[in-house]
Write an enzyme that holds these catalytic residues in place. Structure first.
Site, PDB file in Angstrom:
ATOM      1  N   SER A 175       0.818  -1.213   0.000  1.00 33.42           N
ATOM      2  CA  SER A 175       0.000   0.000   0.000  1.00 33.42           C
ATOM      3  C   SER A 175       0.854   1.267   0.000  1.00 33.42           C
ATOM      4  O   SER A 175       1.926   1.311   0.615  1.00 33.42           O
ATOM      5  CB  SER A 175      -0.886  -0.009   1.243  1.00 33.42           C
ATOM      6  OG  SER A 175      -1.392   1.275   1.509  1.00 33.42           O
ATOM      7  N   TYR A 198      -1.838   5.540  -4.424  1.00 34.87           N
ATOM      8  CA  TYR A 198      -2.873   6.564  -4.291  1.00 34.87           C
ATOM      9  C   TYR A 198      -2.324   7.797  -4.990  1.00 34.87           C
ATOM     10  O   TYR A 198      -1.210   8.253  -4.683  1.00 34.87           O
ATOM     11  CB  TYR A 198      -3.153   6.873  -2.820  1.00 34.87           C
ATOM     12  CG  TYR A 198      -4.040   5.859  -2.129  1.00 34.87           C
ATOM     13  CD1 TYR A 198      -5.260   5.470  -2.683  1.00 34.87           C
ATOM     14  CD2 TYR A 198      -3.679   5.306  -0.902  1.00 34.87           C
ATOM     15  CE1 TYR A 198      -6.085   4.559  -2.043  1.00 34.87           C
ATOM     16  CE2 TYR A 198      -4.497   4.388  -0.252  1.00 34.87           C
ATOM     17  CZ  TYR A 198      -5.700   4.024  -0.829  1.00 34.87           C
ATOM     18  OH  TYR A 198      -6.504   3.129  -0.191  1.00 34.87           O
ATOM     19  N   THR A 224      -5.049   2.756  -7.475  1.00 29.06           N
ATOM     20  CA  THR A 224      -6.382   2.604  -6.866  1.00 29.06           C
ATOM     21  C   THR A 224      -7.247   3.808  -7.217  1.00 29.06           C
ATOM     22  O   THR A 224      -6.866   4.944  -6.961  1.00 29.06           O
ATOM     23  CB  THR A 224      -6.250   2.456  -5.336  1.00 29.06           C
ATOM     24  OG1 THR A 224      -5.553   1.243  -5.071  1.00 29.06           O
ATOM     25  CG2 THR A 224      -7.615   2.409  -4.663  1.00 29.06           C
ATOM     26  N   LYS A 298      -7.055  -0.503 -10.090  1.00 23.90           N
ATOM     27  CA  LYS A 298      -7.770  -1.223  -9.021  1.00 23.90           C
ATOM     28  C   LYS A 298      -8.993  -0.429  -8.585  1.00 23.90           C
ATOM     29  O   LYS A 298      -8.875   0.755  -8.230  1.00 23.90           O
ATOM     30  CB  LYS A 298      -6.848  -1.425  -7.816  1.00 23.90           C
ATOM     31  CG  LYS A 298      -7.504  -2.065  -6.598  1.00 23.90           C
ATOM     32  CD  LYS A 298      -6.462  -2.375  -5.529  1.00 23.90           C
ATOM     33  CE  LYS A 298      -7.053  -3.096  -4.326  1.00 23.90           C
ATOM     34  NZ  LYS A 298      -7.657  -2.206  -3.336  1.00 23.90           N
ATOM     35  N   HIS A 322     -12.928  -1.945  -2.798  1.00 24.11           N
ATOM     36  CA  HIS A 322     -12.119  -1.622  -1.631  1.00 24.11           C
ATOM     37  C   HIS A 322     -12.606  -2.392  -0.385  1.00 24.11           C
ATOM     38  O   HIS A 322     -12.552  -1.904   0.734  1.00 24.11           O
ATOM     39  CB  HIS A 322     -12.168  -0.119  -1.360  1.00 24.11           C
ATOM     40  CG  HIS A 322     -10.857   0.495  -0.955  1.00 24.11           C
ATOM     41  ND1 HIS A 322     -10.072   1.208  -1.826  1.00 24.11           N
ATOM     42  CD2 HIS A 322     -10.178   0.490   0.215  1.00 24.11           C
ATOM     43  CE1 HIS A 322      -8.988   1.637  -1.183  1.00 24.11           C
ATOM     44  NE2 HIS A 322      -9.031   1.197   0.061  1.00 24.11           N
TER      45      HIS A 322
END
Ligand code: FMN
Length: 425
Positions: A175, A198, A224, A298, A322
């Protein structure tokens, strides 16, 4: 209590567990009775998905206590342990979806609602579960989804997950809001992980982060796109209220500026940059201009977006909501999967996640069109419960369950699992 104490005082914890015992949260999510509910306790409500009560006696089905990772029989055993070992607010962060949990519950309910059409008298003496993604072969299609802040669940956080991924040879996706830097994780993994991005609203930050992951050898950026703005995490807010620790050991207390995550350190990042409400499909092209890493998107849930993603040249599509933590759409990922898989038609890999808890669930994901299936909460429960051995055991359970399912369904290879392998209802 001490600022660095990992757990609430015993009295607070007991009060919390009493509250949890009366709460529908655990029961509705997976239908087991909460950690310390007394034998013979009345159903705690909301057990619509998987009653943990014997239909004949209406008594709760007991679960043997689990004191080592090896004793866990399914991933829900890990969840029960993690509920007692992970600090209360942090456990709430794992469990939370949004609103009244409709989307998270729907992910799970839709997987459970499908059945497997087992074929007989097929030679299943050898099994082939391997999947190839971008030229790398993996022994199973089970992927470790990107989940942030793992040091909040266990002191070794992402490093424990990476060591487990290495020991069991699973694809790990790291992440952006990892509590450990990518370089350290790659070292623990024994090779580069995929990196989840992100976007942020500051291009300089994004560019610096992408360059860093490229320099670290990460072959894939997983962008994402389902959480460009904040979401309504009611369950997290409730559980946080039950936790009166001074959380300075892991992050700043409420009201103070958050600690800058390792992957933003050394960049011009400011907390106000974190969200990316202005991001559009043009972002894919901008990414392409600055990196030769593969790009996976994603968070797609519709065939329309899958079409656009393909037109923009993405290298894979990850069907996800998510884990029910972004919009409260109530749409299950396994229900969105077929329309996306049919648009993709094998042109790029498709990954799915959301509510996959058993090997039979993973089988269903493959049958509905995924090449690989990712899990989030299950390995976080293993991590919180026992650290690296817990993550390893979760991966082992899922792999063994998938193997048994494939054999009993008469499908000895992933390629043999298709639409006709499952049915609705
Ligand atoms: C505690 C937690 C943190 C997460 N953090 C991230 C993240 O940083 N980036 C991301 O793309 N997805 C994140 N996710 C979503 C997961 O990657 C994945 O989509 C989801 O967990 C799959 O659903 P499941 O938990 O039902 O398996 C997170 C999920 C959880 C539970």
């Amino acid at each position: 209590m001490r600022p660095d104490s990992p757990h609430p005082p015993a009295a607070t914890r007991r009060a919390f567990l009493r509250w949890l015992a009366a709460s529908p949260v655990l029961a509705t999510l997976h239908g087991c009775d909460p950690p310390d509910s007394p034998p013979g306790a009345a159903p705690s409500g909301g057990t619509t998905l998987r009653p943990s009560f014997d239909p004949a006696t209406l008594q709760p089905i007991p679960r043997a206590p689990v004191t080592t990772a090896a004793e866990a029989l399914d991933v829900f055993d890990m969840e029960r342990v993690a509920a007692t070992t992970v600090p209360t607010a942090h456990f709430g962060y794992i469990q939370t979806g949004v609103d009244g949990e409709e989307t998270q519950l729907r992910n799970r309910a839709a997987v459970e609602a499908m059945h497997i059409r087992a074929r007989r008298l097929v030679d299943v003496s050898s099994l082939d579960m391997h999947v190839t993604l971008f030229g790398r072969e993996w022994p199973t299609p089970i992927v470790i989804a990107p989940c942030g802040s793992q040091r909040g669940f266990h002191a070794e956080g992402e490093l424990a997950t990476a060591r487990a991924a290495q020991a069991r040879d699973h694809l790990q996706v790291l992440s952006t809001v990892s509590s450990t830097a990518v370089e350290e994780v790659n070292e623990a993994r024994g090779g580069p992980v995929w990196y989840q991005l992100y976007a942020t609203s500051n291009w300089d930050v994004t560019q610096a982060v992408v360059e860093r992951t490229r320099a670290a050898g990460c072959p894939v950026i997983v962008l994402t796109v389902d959480l460009a703005v904040g979401s309504n995490r009611v369950t997290l807010a409730r559980w946080s209220r039950m936790d009166d620790r001074d959380c300075r050991g892991c992050h700043r207390p409420r009201g103070e500026a958050p600690t800058v995550k390792p992957m933003f350190q050394g960049t011009v990042y400011r907390p106000a940059d974190f969200r990316s409400p202005g991001m559009t499909w043009d972002f894919i092209g901008r990414l392409r201009e600055i990196t030769d890493q593969r790009i996976v998107v994603k968070g797609l849930m519709t065939h329309e977006d899958a079409r656009i993603a393909l037109d923009r040249g993405v290298d894979a599509i990850w069907v996800s909501n998510h884990g029910g933590r972004s919009e409260g759409s109530g749409q299950a990922t396994i229900d969105a999967l077929p329309e996306i898989a049919s648009v993709v038609a094998g042109s790029v890999p498709v990954i799915v996640d959301g509510g996959f808890r058993r090997g039979s669930d993973i089988f269903k994901g493959i049958a509905r069109g995924a090449d690989a299936v990712a899990v989030g909460r299950p390995y976080l429960w293993g991590l919180g419960a026992f650290g690296q051995p817990g993550v390893e055991r979760v991966l082992e359970i899922l792999r063994e369950e998938l193997a048994v399912t494939m054999r009993l369904a008469g499908t000895p290879s992933l390629a043999g699992i298709g639409e006709s392998s499952v049915g609705a209802g």
